[in-house]
Motif scaffolding. Structure first.
Motif, PDB file in Angstrom:
ATOM      1  N   ALA A 148      -6.780  -7.146 -24.194  1.00 48.58           N
ATOM      2  CA  ALA A 148      -6.059  -7.825 -23.118  1.00 48.58           C
ATOM      3  C   ALA A 148      -6.648  -9.191 -22.804  1.00 48.58           C
ATOM      4  O   ALA A 148      -6.030  -9.983 -22.101  1.00 48.58           O
ATOM      5  CB  ALA A 148      -6.074  -6.956 -21.859  1.00 48.58           C
ATOM      6  N   THR A 179      -0.846  -7.020 -25.592  1.00 52.88           N
ATOM      7  CA  THR A 179      -1.662  -7.314 -24.414  1.00 52.88           C
ATOM      8  C   THR A 179      -1.145  -6.547 -23.208  1.00 52.88           C
ATOM      9  O   THR A 179      -1.914  -5.965 -22.436  1.00 52.88           O
ATOM     10  CB  THR A 179      -1.648  -8.819 -24.107  1.00 52.88           C
ATOM     11  OG1 THR A 179      -2.110  -9.525 -25.259  1.00 52.88           O
ATOM     12  CG2 THR A 179      -2.524  -9.158 -22.924  1.00 52.88           C
ATOM     13  N   GLU A 180       0.174  -6.547 -23.012  1.00 57.56           N
ATOM     14  CA  GLU A 180       0.760  -5.822 -21.889  1.00 57.56           C
ATOM     15  C   GLU A 180       0.552  -4.323 -22.038  1.00 57.56           C
ATOM     16  O   GLU A 180       0.358  -3.605 -21.050  1.00 57.56           O
ATOM     17  CB  GLU A 180       2.258  -6.149 -21.797  1.00 57.56           C
ATOM     18  CG  GLU A 180       2.543  -7.604 -21.491  1.00 57.56           C
ATOM     19  CD  GLU A 180       1.856  -8.074 -20.216  1.00 57.56           C
ATOM     20  OE1 GLU A 180       1.916  -7.339 -19.203  1.00 57.56           O
ATOM     21  OE2 GLU A 180       1.227  -9.146 -20.230  1.00 57.56           O
ATOM     22  N   LYS A 183      -3.048  -3.618 -20.983  1.00 58.15           N
ATOM     23  CA  LYS A 183      -3.152  -3.725 -19.525  1.00 58.15           C
ATOM     24  C   LYS A 183      -2.513  -2.516 -18.842  1.00 58.15           C
ATOM     25  O   LYS A 183      -3.039  -1.991 -17.856  1.00 58.15           O
ATOM     26  CB  LYS A 183      -2.489  -5.014 -19.044  1.00 58.15           C
ATOM     27  CG  LYS A 183      -3.270  -6.275 -19.382  1.00 58.15           C
ATOM     28  CD  LYS A 183      -2.521  -7.512 -18.907  1.00 58.15           C
ATOM     29  CE  LYS A 183      -3.292  -8.784 -19.243  1.00 58.15           C
ATOM     30  NZ  LYS A 183      -2.539 -10.001 -18.857  1.00 58.15           N
ATOM     31  N   TRP A 186      -4.797   0.444 -19.003  1.00 57.02           N
ATOM     32  CA  TRP A 186      -5.928   0.311 -18.092  1.00 57.02           C
ATOM     33  C   TRP A 186      -5.520   0.482 -16.633  1.00 57.02           C
ATOM     34  O   TRP A 186      -6.306   0.962 -15.821  1.00 57.02           O
ATOM     35  CB  TRP A 186      -6.635  -1.033 -18.301  1.00 57.02           C
ATOM     36  CG  TRP A 186      -7.656  -0.918 -19.380  1.00 57.02           C
ATOM     37  CD1 TRP A 186      -7.516  -1.266 -20.692  1.00 57.02           C
ATOM     38  CD2 TRP A 186      -8.966  -0.364 -19.257  1.00 57.02           C
ATOM     39  NE1 TRP A 186      -8.657  -0.977 -21.381  1.00 57.02           N
ATOM     40  CE2 TRP A 186      -9.569  -0.425 -20.535  1.00 57.02           C
ATOM     41  CE3 TRP A 186      -9.685   0.170 -18.190  1.00 57.02           C
ATOM     42  CZ2 TRP A 186     -10.855   0.036 -20.769  1.00 57.02           C
ATOM     43  CZ3 TRP A 186     -10.972   0.633 -18.428  1.00 57.02           C
ATOM     44  CH2 TRP A 186     -11.548   0.563 -19.706  1.00 57.02           C
ATOM     45  N   VAL A 187      -4.306   0.108 -16.278  1.00 56.12           N
ATOM     46  CA  VAL A 187      -3.831   0.331 -14.913  1.00 56.12           C
ATOM     47  C   VAL A 187      -3.852   1.826 -14.586  1.00 56.12           C
ATOM     48  O   VAL A 187      -4.381   2.258 -13.550  1.00 56.12           O
ATOM     49  CB  VAL A 187      -2.422  -0.250 -14.709  1.00 56.12           C
ATOM     50  CG1 VAL A 187      -1.799   0.282 -13.429  1.00 56.12           C
ATOM     51  CG2 VAL A 187      -2.475  -1.778 -14.660  1.00 56.12           C
TER      52      VAL A 187
END
Length: 485
Positions: A148, A179-180, A183, A186-187
């Protein structure tokens, strides 16, 4: 010989980012004045300097990462980062040998939880925090975290992400951009960690133990701040919280993320692994409870259910925390829980083993071959849910499963040749390749891996990395053809 300067350049960045992550336990150490500050000062500076030098010397040869670069980078990161992860331990515990400190760091970053340390209750909070924080970093994969970030620095990350997450359906992204996707994963990871920490605190842990064990549970690691592990607390509410969050961490984080953004439970209902995940665990809890009750292992049925439920979930999901020395159970029960750790965790989770998706594919493939032997002309595709599984995925799963078994047998024989008894050797290899932590015999939950000599510790550190990268990612880099132009 291929030129891997771009991968080395990215590795330099990863090392620097890893060094910056040490500032978290450093800040805690300074705040609490726990006596470990100098250990982090030295480790952080050395890590940052090493990463900066590697990045500087390879910067002129950088370019976008290719497939070979991705495999090399992931394997190199998982071998080299534990060297830096071991530095705070070596600085604070000078009596610790390098190989044992490296083993501890590998166990931390691979979220295995096999430890060589004792006297955990007396260690500074920041040292125990660093050990479990490595679980948290490695649980989802430090490479996925960096995916990310690296695109912002002009380095593509898809090659790393695919090497880091070699599941059967790895080509399916949650979002159009990698990348999204990283992310998003990880959220959901952070949300689950925060919820786990708060729940443990409300259940009776103090705030630091709650944070330390939240990192362990979310990463499905196994390190604890207590020598007696969760048995220290003798608190059924703590055990229930850990069971619940270990089950959640054992599910696919992609499913968590989709349920989170859609505000709907439908992704859980559509995930084909979940019915098998909970079904096998439920059958195991019921079966082992009946078996142990028949043998009068525990005082009453309530105690039997409590111990069985916790250890079935903990070992099966590869969490590895314990409330009781389950090596006191009959050998059949010990082997049952050890075997569960080989396949229960879902793909896309922080657990180890071959993953539930591969186990389902193997089961369906065996059933298809049985039908074919009776009806040679029958057309019966293997399906996961409503999705047919391609022949290429089937072949990949069969190849992986073969190498998984070969690795266990080979590494067990290597350890047995060093003088270890067969139960300890076999269970240590199975526990390490599945990233479970405690095994049987001399490495059971009431003991640790401190009795291993340097060679045995090195073999098991290799085994943990092999299991964390799901065998092929690591073995590919060891083949001669990989290094040819």
């Amino acid at each position: 010989m291929r030129a891997y300067y771009p991968a080395l350049n990215a590795l330099g960045l990863i090392i620097m980012i890893f060094g910056l992550l040490m500032s978290f336990p450093l800040a805690i150490s300074i705040w609490l004045d726990d006596g470990a500050t100098m250990a982090y000062d030295q480790a952080l500076l050395l890590t940052l300097a090493s990463g900066a030098l590697l990045w500087t010397f390879t910067r002129s040869r950088s370019r976008d990462l290719r497939v070979h670069d991705g495999f090399f980078l992931v394997a190199a990161a998982w071998v080299i980062l534990p060297v830096f992860g071991a530095l705070p331990l070596l600085a604070y515990l000078p009596e610790l040998s390098f190989i044992h400190a490296y083993f501890e760091a590998v166990s931390g970053l691979t979220a295995t939880g096999a430890t060589v340390l004792s006297g955990l209750d007396d260690l500074p909070i920041s040292i125990n925090l660093w050990r479990t924080f490595m679980h948290w970093i490695g649980g989802m994969g430090v490479i996925v975290l960096v995916v990310a970030i690296l695109p912002l620095l002009g380095i593509g990350g898809r090659q790393m992400f695919q090497a880091e997450v070699p599941t059967p359906m790895k080509e399916n992204s949650l979002t159009p951009r990698i990348t999204e996707t990283a992310k998003g994963l990880w959220v959901s990871y952070i949300v689950l960690t925060v919820a786990c920490g708060l729940s443990l605190w409300l259940a009776g842990m103090n705030e630091w133990d709650a944070l330390i064990h939240a990192f362990t549970v979310a990463g499905l690691g196994g390190f604890s701040s207590k020598d007696a592990s969760i048995g220290y607390y003798a608190n059924v509410n703590v055990e229930i919280v850990i069971i619940v969050f270990a089950l959640l961490a054992g599910l696919n984080y992609a499913t968590h993320y989709l349920a989170l953004i859609r505000r709907s439970p439908l992704p859980y209902l559509r995930d084909p692994e979940i019915p098998f995940f909970f079904g096998v665990l439920a059958i195991s809890v019921i079966g082992l409870t009946a078996y142990l009750a028949q043998h009068h292992v525990h005082a009453d049925l309530a105690s039997t259910v409590r111990y069985v439920s916790f250890h079935v979930v903990s070992i099966a999901t590869s969490l590895g925390l314990a409330t009781y020395d389950y090596t006191l159970w009959p050998m059949f029960a010990q082997l049952w829980v050890l075997f569960l750790g080989s396949f229960i965790a879902c793909s896309g989770s922080t657990g180890g083993g071959i993953k539930m998706m591969r186990a389902m594919i193997l089961y369906k493939q065996v059933f298809r071959e049985i039908v074919r032997s009776l009806h040679p002309h029958a057309v019966r595709p293997v399906r996961l849910g409503n999705q047919p599984v391609s022949e290429s995925v089937l072949h990949a799963v069969l190849g992986f499963s073969f190498m998984y078994m070969v690795s266990i047998v080979t590494l067990t024989l290597v350890l047995a040749a060093t003088g270890l008894d067969i139960v300890t050797a076999f269970s240590a290899v199975v526990a390490c390749i599945n990233n479970t932590g405690p095994g049987l015999g001399a490495v059971g939950p009431a003991s640790n891996y401190a009795g291993m000599d340097s060679f045995q510790s090195a073999v098991l550190a290799f085994t943990m990395i092999l299991g964390r990268l799901e065998i092929f990612t690591f073995l590919v880099v060891l083949t001669p053809s990989f290094w040819r132009r």
